[in-house]
Scaffold this active site. Structure first.
Site, PDB file in Angstrom:
ATOM      1  N   ASP A  65       0.862  -1.185   0.000  1.00  0.00           N
ATOM      2  CA  ASP A  65       0.000   0.000   0.000  1.00  0.00           C
ATOM      3  C   ASP A  65       0.899   1.236   0.000  1.00  0.00           C
ATOM      4  O   ASP A  65       1.832   1.316   0.813  1.00  0.00           O
ATOM      5  CB  ASP A  65      -0.847  -0.051   1.289  1.00  0.00           C
ATOM      6  N   ALA A  76      -1.017   4.940  -8.887  1.00  0.00           N
ATOM      7  CA  ALA A  76      -1.890   4.357  -7.854  1.00  0.00           C
ATOM      8  C   ALA A  76      -2.854   5.399  -7.304  1.00  0.00           C
ATOM      9  O   ALA A  76      -2.446   6.481  -6.882  1.00  0.00           O
ATOM     10  CB  ALA A  76      -1.047   3.780  -6.720  1.00  0.00           C
ATOM     11  N   THR A 110      -5.254  14.255 -13.604  1.00  0.00           N
ATOM     12  CA  THR A 110      -6.445  14.164 -14.451  1.00  0.00           C
ATOM     13  C   THR A 110      -6.963  15.552 -14.839  1.00  0.00           C
ATOM     14  O   THR A 110      -6.782  16.518 -14.088  1.00  0.00           O
ATOM     15  CB  THR A 110      -7.557  13.400 -13.693  1.00  0.00           C
ATOM     16  N   ASP A 111      -7.638  15.625 -15.956  1.00  0.00           N
ATOM     17  CA  ASP A 111      -8.232  16.905 -16.370  1.00  0.00           C
ATOM     18  C   ASP A 111      -9.377  17.331 -15.447  1.00  0.00           C
ATOM     19  O   ASP A 111      -9.809  18.479 -15.468  1.00  0.00           O
ATOM     20  CB  ASP A 111      -8.720  16.839 -17.826  1.00  0.00           C
ATOM     21  N   GLU A 112      -9.870  16.377 -14.634  1.00  0.00           N
ATOM     22  CA  GLU A 112     -11.005  16.713 -13.754  1.00  0.00           C
ATOM     23  C   GLU A 112     -10.638  17.763 -12.717  1.00  0.00           C
ATOM     24  O   GLU A 112     -11.524  18.368 -12.109  1.00  0.00           O
ATOM     25  CB  GLU A 112     -11.537  15.456 -13.065  1.00  0.00           C
ATOM     26  N   TYR A 115     -13.336  12.811  -5.643  1.00  0.00           N
ATOM     27  CA  TYR A 115     -12.214  12.246  -6.413  1.00  0.00           C
ATOM     28  C   TYR A 115     -11.337  13.353  -6.975  1.00  0.00           C
ATOM     29  O   TYR A 115     -10.118  13.376  -6.750  1.00  0.00           O
ATOM     30  CB  TYR A 115     -12.741  11.359  -7.558  1.00  0.00           C
ATOM     31  N   SER A 116     -11.943  14.296  -7.709  1.00  0.00           N
ATOM     32  CA  SER A 116     -11.099  15.315  -8.358  1.00  0.00           C
ATOM     33  C   SER A 116     -10.464  16.244  -7.324  1.00  0.00           C
ATOM     34  O   SER A 116      -9.351  16.720  -7.516  1.00  0.00           O
ATOM     35  CB  SER A 116     -11.880  16.088  -9.415  1.00  0.00           C
ATOM     36  N   LYS A 145      -7.405  14.480  -6.147  1.00  0.00           N
ATOM     37  CA  LYS A 145      -6.341  14.536  -7.162  1.00  0.00           C
ATOM     38  C   LYS A 145      -5.739  15.944  -7.207  1.00  0.00           C
ATOM     39  O   LYS A 145      -4.519  16.104  -7.309  1.00  0.00           O
ATOM     40  CB  LYS A 145      -6.881  14.154  -8.549  1.00  0.00           C
ATOM     41  N   VAL A 179     -27.596   5.146 -18.687  1.00  0.00           N
ATOM     42  CA  VAL A 179     -27.019   6.442 -19.057  1.00  0.00           C
ATOM     43  C   VAL A 179     -27.488   7.488 -18.035  1.00  0.00           C
ATOM     44  O   VAL A 179     -28.689   7.640 -17.801  1.00  0.00           O
ATOM     45  CB  VAL A 179     -27.473   6.838 -20.487  1.00  0.00           C
ATOM     46  N   ASN A 205     -21.937  11.286 -24.108  1.00  0.00           N
ATOM     47  CA  ASN A 205     -22.066   9.904 -23.609  1.00  0.00           C
ATOM     48  C   ASN A 205     -23.067   9.098 -24.436  1.00  0.00           C
ATOM     49  O   ASN A 205     -22.810   7.953 -24.813  1.00  0.00           O
ATOM     50  CB  ASN A 205     -22.523   9.907 -22.148  1.00  0.00           C
TER      51      ASN A 205
HETATM   52  P1  NAD Z   1      -7.512   2.016 -11.760  1.00  0.00           P
HETATM   53  O1  NAD Z   1      -8.540   2.237 -10.712  1.00  0.00           O
HETATM   54  O2  NAD Z   1      -7.812   1.115 -12.903  1.00  0.00           O
HETATM   55  O3  NAD Z   1      -6.173   1.452 -11.073  1.00  0.00           O
HETATM   56  C1  NAD Z   1      -5.690   1.946  -9.858  1.00  0.00           C
HETATM   57  C2  NAD Z   1      -4.603   1.001  -9.363  1.00  0.00           C
HETATM   58  O4  NAD Z   1      -4.052   1.559  -8.159  1.00  0.00           O
HETATM   59  C3  NAD Z   1      -5.117  -0.402  -9.012  1.00  0.00           C
HETATM   60  O5  NAD Z   1      -4.228  -1.370  -9.511  1.00  0.00           O
HETATM   61  C4  NAD Z   1      -5.122  -0.407  -7.497  1.00  0.00           C
HETATM   62  O6  NAD Z   1      -4.900  -1.698  -6.929  1.00  0.00           O
HETATM   63  C5  NAD Z   1      -3.958   0.537  -7.183  1.00  0.00           C
HETATM   64  N1  NAD Z   1      -4.098   1.151  -5.855  1.00  0.00           N
HETATM   65  C6  NAD Z   1      -5.186   1.768  -5.336  1.00  0.00           C
HETATM   66  N2  NAD Z   1      -4.935   2.167  -4.084  1.00  0.00           N
HETATM   67  C7  NAD Z   1      -3.653   1.815  -3.817  1.00  0.00           C
HETATM   68  C8  NAD Z   1      -2.806   1.968  -2.677  1.00  0.00           C
HETATM   69  N3  NAD Z   1      -3.246   2.554  -1.557  1.00  0.00           N
HETATM   70  N4  NAD Z   1      -1.532   1.511  -2.763  1.00  0.00           N
HETATM   71  C9  NAD Z   1      -1.085   0.919  -3.885  1.00  0.00           C
HETATM   72  N5  NAD Z   1      -1.841   0.719  -4.973  1.00  0.00           N
HETATM   73  C10 NAD Z   1      -3.112   1.172  -4.944  1.00  0.00           C
HETATM   74  O7  NAD Z   1      -7.086   3.461 -12.251  1.00  0.00           O
HETATM   75  P2  NAD Z   1      -6.718   3.986 -13.722  1.00  0.00           P
HETATM   76  O8  NAD Z   1      -7.958   4.310 -14.448  1.00  0.00           O
HETATM   77  O9  NAD Z   1      -5.714   3.061 -14.306  1.00  0.00           O
HETATM   78  O10 NAD Z   1      -6.025   5.382 -13.330  1.00  0.00           O
HETATM   79  C11 NAD Z   1      -4.639   5.429 -13.010  1.00  0.00           C
HETATM   80  C12 NAD Z   1      -4.263   6.848 -12.684  1.00  0.00           C
HETATM   81  O11 NAD Z   1      -4.529   7.697 -13.802  1.00  0.00           O
HETATM   82  C13 NAD Z   1      -5.030   7.464 -11.515  1.00  0.00           C
HETATM   83  O12 NAD Z   1      -4.143   8.243 -10.758  1.00  0.00           O
HETATM   84  C14 NAD Z   1      -6.093   8.334 -12.170  1.00  0.00           C
HETATM   85  O13 NAD Z   1      -6.425   9.413 -11.353  1.00  0.00           O
HETATM   86  C15 NAD Z   1      -5.365   8.783 -13.416  1.00  0.00           C
HETATM   87  N6  NAD Z   1      -6.199   9.082 -14.598  1.00  0.00           N
HETATM   88  C16 NAD Z   1      -7.114   8.192 -15.052  1.00  0.00           C
HETATM   89  C17 NAD Z   1      -7.839   8.468 -16.224  1.00  0.00           C
HETATM   90  C18 NAD Z   1      -8.852   7.481 -16.772  1.00  0.00           C
HETATM   91  O14 NAD Z   1      -9.569   7.829 -17.713  1.00  0.00           O
HETATM   92  N7  NAD Z   1      -8.954   6.269 -16.261  1.00  0.00           N
HETATM   93  C19 NAD Z   1      -7.624   9.669 -16.899  1.00  0.00           C
HETATM   94  C20 NAD Z   1      -6.690  10.582 -16.385  1.00  0.00           C
HETATM   95  C21 NAD Z   1      -5.968  10.261 -15.243  1.00  0.00           C
HETATM   96  O1  DAU Z   2     -11.320  12.773 -17.259  1.00  0.00           O
HETATM   97  C1  DAU Z   2     -10.466  11.852 -16.660  1.00  0.00           C
HETATM   98  C2  DAU Z   2     -11.251  10.983 -15.697  1.00  0.00           C
HETATM   99  O2  DAU Z   2     -12.067  10.132 -16.480  1.00  0.00           O
HETATM  100  C3  DAU Z   2     -10.353  10.172 -14.768  1.00  0.00           C
HETATM  101  O3  DAU Z   2      -9.647  11.047 -13.930  1.00  0.00           O
HETATM  102  C4  DAU Z   2     -11.175   9.196 -13.911  1.00  0.00           C
HETATM  103  O4  DAU Z   2     -10.311   8.374 -13.152  1.00  0.00           O
HETATM  104  C5  DAU Z   2     -11.994   8.335 -14.850  1.00  0.00           C
HETATM  105  O5  DAU Z   2     -12.816   7.464 -14.093  1.00  0.00           O
HETATM  106  C6  DAU Z   2     -12.848   9.197 -15.770  1.00  0.00           C
HETATM  107  O6  DAU Z   2     -13.898   9.899 -15.023  1.00  0.00           O
HETATM  108  P1  DAU Z   2     -15.393  10.046 -15.590  1.00  0.00           P
HETATM  109  O7  DAU Z   2     -16.280  10.257 -14.454  1.00  0.00           O
HETATM  110  O8  DAU Z   2     -15.440  10.989 -16.728  1.00  0.00           O
HETATM  111  O9  DAU Z   2     -15.552   8.544 -16.223  1.00  0.00           O
HETATM  112  P2  DAU Z   2     -16.750   7.468 -16.132  1.00  0.00           P
HETATM  113  O10 DAU Z   2     -16.362   6.360 -17.053  1.00  0.00           O
HETATM  114  O11 DAU Z   2     -17.109   7.133 -14.740  1.00  0.00           O
HETATM  115  O12 DAU Z   2     -17.967   8.266 -16.784  1.00  0.00           O
HETATM  116  C7  DAU Z   2     -17.877   8.812 -18.083  1.00  0.00           C
HETATM  117  C8  DAU Z   2     -19.176   9.543 -18.367  1.00  0.00           C
HETATM  118  O13 DAU Z   2     -20.249   8.579 -18.457  1.00  0.00           O
HETATM  119  C9  DAU Z   2     -19.621  10.490 -17.255  1.00  0.00           C
HETATM  120  O14 DAU Z   2     -20.232  11.635 -17.832  1.00  0.00           O
HETATM  121  C10 DAU Z   2     -20.633   9.712 -16.453  1.00  0.00           C
HETATM  122  C11 DAU Z   2     -21.274   8.817 -17.503  1.00  0.00           C
HETATM  123  N1  DAU Z   2     -21.735   7.484 -17.010  1.00  0.00           N
HETATM  124  C12 DAU Z   2     -20.853   6.731 -16.303  1.00  0.00           C
HETATM  125  C13 DAU Z   2     -21.235   5.486 -15.837  1.00  0.00           C
HETATM  126  C14 DAU Z   2     -20.286   4.633 -15.025  1.00  0.00           C
HETATM  127  C15 DAU Z   2     -23.000   7.041 -17.332  1.00  0.00           C
HETATM  128  O15 DAU Z   2     -23.781   7.732 -17.997  1.00  0.00           O
HETATM  129  N2  DAU Z   2     -23.367   5.802 -16.880  1.00  0.00           N
HETATM  130  C16 DAU Z   2     -22.553   5.012 -16.127  1.00  0.00           C
HETATM  131  O16 DAU Z   2     -22.969   3.888 -15.731  1.00  0.00           O
END
Ligand code: NAD
Ligand code: DAU
Length: 339
Positions: A59, A82, A125-127, A153-154, A157, A209, A252
């Site tokens: 962790d 992570a 993240t852009d959020e 979350y945001s 971050k 949705v 979406n």
């Molecule tokens: P994910 O949830 O798929 O993976 C997160 C990983 O982190 C998992 O393997 C989990 O086991 C590990 N983790 C969580 N808590 C932990 C801890 N306390 N110690 C060690 N490991 C831990 O996430 P993702 O979608 O791959 O996102 C990765 C990174 O990119 C994040 O920081 C997220 O904010 C950022 N990000 C994601 C997106 C997206 O669209 N998914 C976009 C922009 C930025």
């Molecule tokens: O922009 C970067 C971010 O994108 C990352 O930082 C986050 O880790 C990642 O999870 C993602 O966040 P979003 O909230 O944009 O992603 P999500 O896939 O959860 O949702 C995308 C869009 O779809 C959002 O407008 C919410 C909508 N949604 C999502 C889910 C899960 C639905 O309409 N139905 C759903 O069931």
């Protein structure tokens, strides 16, 4: 170089490990991951026996373990993925987001300062910029905007971004930061919109949705994100923030309809459900800085990337079926049961 990758058993981290081992045969990687619900060791199966790779279950909040790892492995670079990453979960239970995303990041950068490293790259993240109005297509997220997070979350971050930059200024930590838009591609956990809709459509289940489905996200194929991070790690300027995105804004509802069409499923599966609290309207990245400074451009267009992604979920049913048939069932019921 020896790179410590945190969160490498998750979606983007695992894709990054595959990318780096393929592109840089001279590098070695240690993956530190706590294997939370979002981490999956089976994802890393293709590299577990690679002599350039080592997996450590820990962790990032566990200071002693993190320090021991830095002392024994002496990584040159750290790429920090992570995190708790799902907005809906942060609305349900913000505490773990503060712990992992803020305090966990602090433990890591403390270790970097204590043991010395060449560079810490923080994956953000852009959020953190909040959202943009739907009726202002001329507005984009640029790196100089103030932070204005909407969800726990945001906010967590954004806090970690500030902490990393404060360590750069105060302790001289060599740090870079990237803020990427929404990723899609293989190995994304099925709680996120694209894989959730693919998995549900394949099972002829309702496609939930949120609201009217008019929220806009700026989608990027995960490998393009990985390539951008690699570039920033090697050539980015210390103390700088780089936005990553490919000008691919989609509503979406249009994505869900596209998934139905690709899978040959009826749009009648689409079900409009109660909106997400605080739901951000539109994300849109201006990637001019990373393009001008580092020459980065996305290589996968959405129309190809979404086909590849759907193909991957069709070909790798066992990967996600194992997840959706496990603890995820309880999560799904809690999140969508009364929506
Ligand atoms: P994910 O949830 O798929 O993976 C997160 C990983 O982190 C998992 O393997 C989990 O086991 C590990 N983790 C969580 N808590 C932990 C801890 N306390 N110690 C060690 N490991 C831990 O996430 P993702 O979608 O791959 O996102 C990765 C990174 O990119 C994040 O920081 C997220 O904010 C950022 N990000 C994601 C997106 C997206 O669209 N998914 C976009 C922009 C930025
Ligand atoms: O922009 C970067 C971010 O994108 C990352 O930082 C986050 O880790 C990642 O999870 C993602 O966040 P979003 O909230 O944009 O992603 P999500 O896939 O959860 O949702 C995308 C869009 O779809 C959002 O407008 C919410 C909508 N949604 C999502 C889910 C899960 C639905 O309409 N139905 C759903 O069931």
């Amino acid at each position: 170089m020896k790179i410590l990758v945190t969160g490498g058993a998750g979606f983007i981290g695992s894709n990054f490990i595959f990318y780096m081992l393929k592109e840089h045969p001279e590098d070695s990687i240690i993956c530190l991951d706590a294997l939370t619900y979002a981490g999956n060791l089976s994802t890393l199966k293709p590299v577990l026996d690679d002599p350039r790779f080592r997996f450590v279950k820990a962790d990032i909040c566990d200071r002693e373990k993190v320090y021991d790892l830095f002392e024994s492995e002496k990584p040159d670079y750290v790429v920090h993925f992570a995190a708790e990453s799902h907005v809906d979960r942060s609305i349900d239970d913000p505490g773990i987001f503060v712990k992992t995303n803020v305090l966990g990041t602090q433990v890591l950068i403390d270790a970097c300062v204590k043991y010395g490293i060449k560079r810490f790259h923080h994956v953000s993240t852009d959020e953190v910029y909040g959202d943009l109005p739907l009726d202002r297509p001329d507005m984009f997220f640029v790196e100089t905007l103030p932070l204005k997070a909407s969800s726990p979350y945001s906010a967590s971050k954004a806090s970690s971004d500030l902490l990393v930059m404060s360590y750069h200024r105060t302790f001289g930590l060599d740090a870079t930061l990237s803020r990427c838009s929404n990723n899609y591609g293989p190995y994304q956990f099925p709680e996120k919109m694209i894989p959730l809709m693919i998995a549900n459509a394949m099972a002829d289940k309702p496609l939930p949705v949120y609201g009217e489905g008019i929220n806009v996200r700026d989608w990027l194929y995960v490998e393009d994100h990985c390539r951008a991070i690699d570039l920033i790690l090697r050539k980015g300027r210390s103390g700088e923030v780089y936005n990553i995105g490919g000008h691919n804004e989609m509503r979406n509802i249009d994505i869900v309809k596209l998934i139905c069409a690709e899978l040959g499923k009826p749009e009648s599966l689409i079900t409009f459900v109660k909106d997400r609290k605080g739901h951000d309207m539109r994300y849109a990245i201006d990637p001019a800085k990373i393009h001008n400074e580092l020459g980065w451009l996305p290589q996968t267009m959405f129309r190809d990337g979404i086909k590849k992604t759907i193909r991957w979920y069709l070909d790798n049913r066992s990967w996600w079926e194992e997840i959706v048939n496990g603890d995820y069932k309880e999560y799904y019921q809690k999140m969508y049961g009364n929506r």
